[in-house]
Design a protein around this motif. Structure first.
Motif, PDB file in Angstrom:
ATOM      1  N   PHE A   1       0.845  -1.192   0.000  1.00 20.56           N
ATOM      2  CA  PHE A   1       0.000   0.000   0.000  1.00 20.56           C
ATOM      3  C   PHE A   1       0.885   1.248   0.000  1.00 20.56           C
ATOM      4  O   PHE A   1       2.044   1.218   0.409  1.00 20.56           O
ATOM      5  CB  PHE A   1      -0.887   0.037   1.249  1.00 20.56           C
ATOM      6  CG  PHE A   1      -1.957  -1.019   1.283  1.00 20.56           C
ATOM      7  CD1 PHE A   1      -3.033  -0.964   0.407  1.00 20.56           C
ATOM      8  CD2 PHE A   1      -1.881  -2.065   2.187  1.00 20.56           C
ATOM      9  CE1 PHE A   1      -4.024  -1.933   0.443  1.00 20.56           C
ATOM     10  CE2 PHE A   1      -2.869  -3.035   2.236  1.00 20.56           C
ATOM     11  CZ  PHE A   1      -3.939  -2.976   1.360  1.00 20.56           C
ATOM     12  N   THR A   2       0.305   2.361  -0.444  1.00 20.77           N
ATOM     13  CA  THR A   2       1.031   3.643  -0.396  1.00 20.77           C
ATOM     14  C   THR A   2       0.256   4.639   0.472  1.00 20.77           C
ATOM     15  O   THR A   2       0.611   4.857   1.623  1.00 20.77           O
ATOM     16  CB  THR A   2       1.264   4.197  -1.812  1.00 20.77           C
ATOM     17  OG1 THR A   2       0.001   4.246  -2.518  1.00 20.77           O
ATOM     18  CG2 THR A   2       2.251   3.331  -2.578  1.00 20.77           C
ATOM     19  N   THR A   3      -0.833   5.197  -0.031  1.00 18.71           N
ATOM     20  CA  THR A   3      -1.570   6.224   0.718  1.00 18.71           C
ATOM     21  C   THR A   3      -2.773   5.663   1.476  1.00 18.71           C
ATOM     22  O   THR A   3      -3.327   6.349   2.323  1.00 18.71           O
ATOM     23  CB  THR A   3      -2.088   7.316  -0.238  1.00 18.71           C
ATOM     24  OG1 THR A   3      -3.071   6.745  -1.126  1.00 18.71           O
ATOM     25  CG2 THR A   3      -0.945   7.915  -1.044  1.00 18.71           C
TER      26      THR A   3
ATOM     27  N   THR B   1      -5.896   7.372  -4.890  1.00 18.04           N
ATOM     28  CA  THR B   1      -4.491   7.595  -5.250  1.00 18.04           C
ATOM     29  C   THR B   1      -3.621   6.356  -5.065  1.00 18.04           C
ATOM     30  O   THR B   1      -2.464   6.362  -5.466  1.00 18.04           O
ATOM     31  CB  THR B   1      -3.899   8.735  -4.396  1.00 18.04           C
ATOM     32  OG1 THR B   1      -4.041   8.406  -3.003  1.00 18.04           O
ATOM     33  CG2 THR B   1      -4.619  10.048  -4.674  1.00 18.04           C
ATOM     34  N   ASP B   2      -4.161   5.317  -4.446  1.00 20.69           N
ATOM     35  CA  ASP B   2      -3.406   4.104  -4.148  1.00 20.69           C
ATOM     36  C   ASP B   2      -4.075   2.934  -4.873  1.00 20.69           C
ATOM     37  O   ASP B   2      -5.128   2.450  -4.457  1.00 20.69           O
ATOM     38  CB  ASP B   2      -3.405   3.871  -2.629  1.00 20.69           C
ATOM     39  CG  ASP B   2      -2.600   2.653  -2.204  1.00 20.69           C
ATOM     40  OD1 ASP B   2      -2.242   1.827  -3.069  1.00 20.69           O
ATOM     41  OD2 ASP B   2      -2.329   2.524  -0.988  1.00 20.69           O
TER      42      ASP B   2
ATOM     43  N   LYS C   1      -3.195   5.651   6.936  1.00 23.50           N
ATOM     44  CA  LYS C   1      -1.947   5.130   6.372  1.00 23.50           C
ATOM     45  C   LYS C   1      -1.155   4.363   7.422  1.00 23.50           C
ATOM     46  O   LYS C   1      -0.444   3.407   7.103  1.00 23.50           O
ATOM     47  CB  LYS C   1      -1.113   6.285   5.807  1.00 23.50           C
ATOM     48  CG  LYS C   1       0.125   5.841   5.039  1.00 23.50           C
ATOM     49  CD  LYS C   1       0.863   7.038   4.466  1.00 23.50           C
ATOM     50  CE  LYS C   1       2.142   6.604   3.754  1.00 23.50           C
ATOM     51  NZ  LYS C   1       2.887   7.783   3.211  1.00 23.50           N
TER      52      LYS C   1
END
Length: 751
Positions: free
Chosen positions: A428-430, A435-436, A693
């Motif tokens: 995962f990023t955000t 946006t992810d 997050k």
């Protein structure tokens, strides 16, 4: 060295290992530095099985684990762990571990001759003179002198010692005859720097400090204040504060975990013969450099653990299920355990393909031993639970471009490494699906779970709470294909609950959920069938008021009366206020806010009055443990109404600061956690994005790709409120929060 901590499926007590000189580790743990050939000893008493444990068919095995931290320098060494037959002195089980790398050492550690529970050494270094250390008393009371002091990780320069006696109360433990001692660098003995007698004190006297200043600054490894006798004559020792003059002690370091563990297994047939008996334990430094070992631990593990061993989920510390959806198995998690025993392995899943079987004991992840499992709600769980460690390990592998997670498994007395292939390629990023792309895949899996698991009657699990979350999640998509499923849920609710009384005596909760779903449905579709039900719910709640102990209107679980000695409780009222705020956008008139505001203000911990900012349980209990959902719900209602921004901001602020309590909402578990996250998204979207997050590790472990979220562990309230059916409906809604497609998540326009 510290006592053996009782942990495991059956906590077993082990006496402390004896050692003359300890090694103090960061975070307050203590260990022993053993030169080559040196050993320490202790013993283990194996109790009978409890009634619950005896009722589970099958065999138990014992596991001894010894924390190993490294060496006193940069060399390598070896440590042996032996279980000793007390009759013959022979070792009936052995284990070894290689040791390398320098062991961490605390910059400083508090030391004392003894301490009474609740009055431990930490109280002397908390900069609060109202708390104090007290030597142990009772039947095991040691004789004076008593002492308390500090040991440094390396020689440290100080100018003297300042001792503040306990303040107020009796004179027991207040130093009469005393001395100050130091241990200089490289020496083993204590050197007396000053002896004296303090001025006579009475109970009413103001007790000032005793200061001993050295002739010149001195480098010491340790110092201590010795209470030779006390003014009560009872032979106690106490202190309110203790300082090194000329030195400000740094803040305590975070607890470190063992770099290795030595594992010794006692097989089932041998363990059975030891039940009700004692055996010895010996730890030996078997060559090379001086090794630093920590607390040994012992537990019993069942060959096929089941839910029959579980403890109380509503506020308990286990044992309980820990679901690892990504890895394809369920373990049994328990407070203070060092292993994670395997309960279930899903056929064809990653763990099954790697060779994991029921009864295995997982002892490490990515080559690092599992920490001592901490299930206390809050930062302990967030950092040190096996759930958190496994989740973070999966995300770390994916973030590094890896494909497999190494799990160390204790089987037949030996640790073997299983390589579990992860069914995802990216981390995962955000955690924002907008946006992810990985979060978007998770959201779609959860939404598909919701779409595929609606009952023929239109509900989800036949329950208003899960149906509300599911309906809102589908409304939030904005997709036409989902509207028909939500309509079926609305039809189910209208038929099953033609009047709010049908929700029962806990109806203020369930009815509020219904009102939230109905309001969002009307704001999307203008289906006016629900409007009459919003007004019925309003009237039922308003008529259910009673004057509470503090002579203002309040609400209970339902209309029949107020619980807890007329103190009532905040939670159902907070749900009702959110319902009301949304229903007013549908045109409903209501005065619930005005009715309940005096009670809400009384229950709020107002920062202007020195409070912490959260919404309490009621006026008499303004806690920081189960505050999350009620604080979030009230903040949501205030935001939707545009009123009491001071209360809204204080509540969201403390939620951000203490977000690791999000699943500890009283009697709520996951629903309360989700409602609080929705509140942060609405009231403080910037901090919501940071908080969500922070939980990428949890979503990582819970998510089984192409299925959705698996239930992980109970926390407060769940699983009686649902498992997989709860997880997917709650977080299918939460993850859509940032796009503000519902009024609950930030939408302001009407159809």
């Amino acid at each position: 060295m510290g006592a053996w901590l009782p942990v495991g499926a059956t906590p077993l007590e082990v006496k402390p290992l004896s050692v003359e000189r300890g090694w103090f580790l960061p975070g307050g743990e203590s260990g022993a530095a053993l030169a080559p050939g040196e050993s320490v000893v202790g013993d283990v008493e194996v109790p009978e099985l409890s009634e619950k444990e005896a009722g589970l068919p099958g065999a138990w095995r014992g596991v001894l684990a010894l924390d190993v931290y490294g060496t006193s320098g940069n060399g390598s060494g070896r440590v042996k762990l032996e279980a000793i037959d007390p009759a013959s002195g022979e070792a009936f089980a052995k284990a070894e571990a290689e040791v390398s790398g320098p062991a961490p050492r605390a910059v400083w550690a508090a030391i004392a001759s003894s301490a009474q529970g609740g009055s431990d050494v930490s109280k002397v270094f908390d900069r609060n003179p109202k708390t104090d250390w007290h030597s142990r008393y009772g039947k095991d009371q040691p004789k004076p002198p008593h002492w308390i002091g500090v040991e440094f990780g390396q020689a440290t320069v100080i100018e003297g010692v300042r001792y503040l006696p306990r303040q107020g109360g009796f004179t027991n433990g207040v130093a009469k005859d005393y001395r100050v001692e130091v241990r200089r660098a490289g020496r083993a003995d204590w050197e007396v720097m000053e002896e004296g007698t303090s001025d006579r004190v009475s109970v009413a006297d103001k007790r000032g400090p005793i200061e001993v200043r050295f002739e010149k600054p001195m480098a010491v490894e340790a110092f201590r204040f010795v209470v030779v006798s006390d003014w009560s004559g009872g032979g106690f020792g106490t202190a309110a504060e203790l300082e090194a003059i000329g030195l400000k002690l740094p803040e305590r370091e975070e607890t470190v975990e063992a770099s290795e563990r030595a594992w010794l297994e006692v097989p089932a047939e041998l363990l059975e013969s030891l039940t009700g008996k004692r055996f010895g334990l010996r730890v030996v430094s078997a060559g090379g450099a001086t090794v630093v070992v920590g607390t040994p631990r012992w537990c019993r593990i069942h060959e096929a653990p089941t839910g029959k061993l579980f403890g109380r989920s509503n506020g308990g510390l286990g044992p309980d299920k820990l679901g690892a959806g990504l890895l394809g198995f369920d373990g049994m998690t328990e407070h203070k355990q060092t292993v994670l025993s395997v309960m279930k392995v899903r056929e064809g899943g990653p763990a099954a393909k790697a060779g994991l079987v029921v009864g295995d004991a997982i002892v490490s992840a990515s080559g690092s031993p599992l920490p001592v499992n901490d299930l206390n709600p809050g930062w302990e769980w967030f950092q040190r639970s096996h759930e958190a460690v496994l989740g973070r390990a999966t995300e770390a592998v994916l973030a590094a471009g890896g494909t497999t997670l190494d799990l160390g498994v204790l089987r037949d007395g030996k640790v073997q490494t299983l390589k579990v292939k992860l069914p995802r390629m990216k981390a995962f990023t955000t955690m924002n699906p907008e946006t992810d792309p990985v979060a978007a895949e998770l959201l779609e899996d959860s939404l598909n779970w919701v779409r595929e698991n609606q009952r023929p009657d239109g509900s989800w699990s036949g329950d208003m709470k899960r149906t509300t979350f599911a309906g809102l999640a589908l409304l939030a998509t904005g997709e036409k294909r989902d509207v028909e499923q939500v309509k079926r849920a609305i039809d189910w609710g209208l038929e099953k609950f033609p009047s709010p009384e049908k929700h029962g005596n806990l109806g203020f909760w369930a009815g509020s959920y219904m009102g939230i779903l109905y309001s969002e449905w009307y704001l999307r579709t203008e289906d006016d069938r629900v409007l009459a039900h919003l007004e019925l719910m309003r009237d039922w709640a308003y008529e259910g008021q009673h004057n509470c102990k503090w002579d203002v209107p309040a609400l209970g679980h339902g209309p029949s009366g107020l619980p807890y000695g007329e103190k009532a409780l905040v939670a159902p009222a907070c749900h009702l206020l959110v319902f009301e705020a949304l229903a007013q956008r549908c045109g409903m008139e209501s005065k619930l806010w005005e009715l309940l505001m005096p009670y809400m203000e009384m229950s709020w911990s107002d920062p202007k009055e020195g409070g912490h900012g959260a919404m309490g349980y009621n006026r008499s209990y303004k806690d920081l443990g189960e505050f999350w959902s009620r604080s979030g719900l009230f903040a949501t209602a205030a935001h939707l109404r545009g009123e009491r921004q001071d209360m809204e901001k204080s509540m969201t602020k403390i939620m951000v600061e203490r977000h690791s309590w999000f699943r500890n909402s009283h009697a709520y578990g996951e629903p309360g956690g989700g409602l609080g996250l929705l509140a942060l998204n609405l009231c403080d979207p910037e901090n919501y994005s940071k908080v969500i997050k922070d939980y990428a590790w949890w979503f990582s472990l819970a998510w089984e790709p192409d299925y959705g979220l698996r239930f992980t562990t109970p926390h407060m309230g769940a699983p009686y409120m649902g498992e997989d059916d709860l997880m997917n409906v709650v977080y299918a809604l939460v993850l859509q929060g940032p796009k503000q497609s519902l009024h609950l998540t930030g939408k302001t326009s009407k159809p």
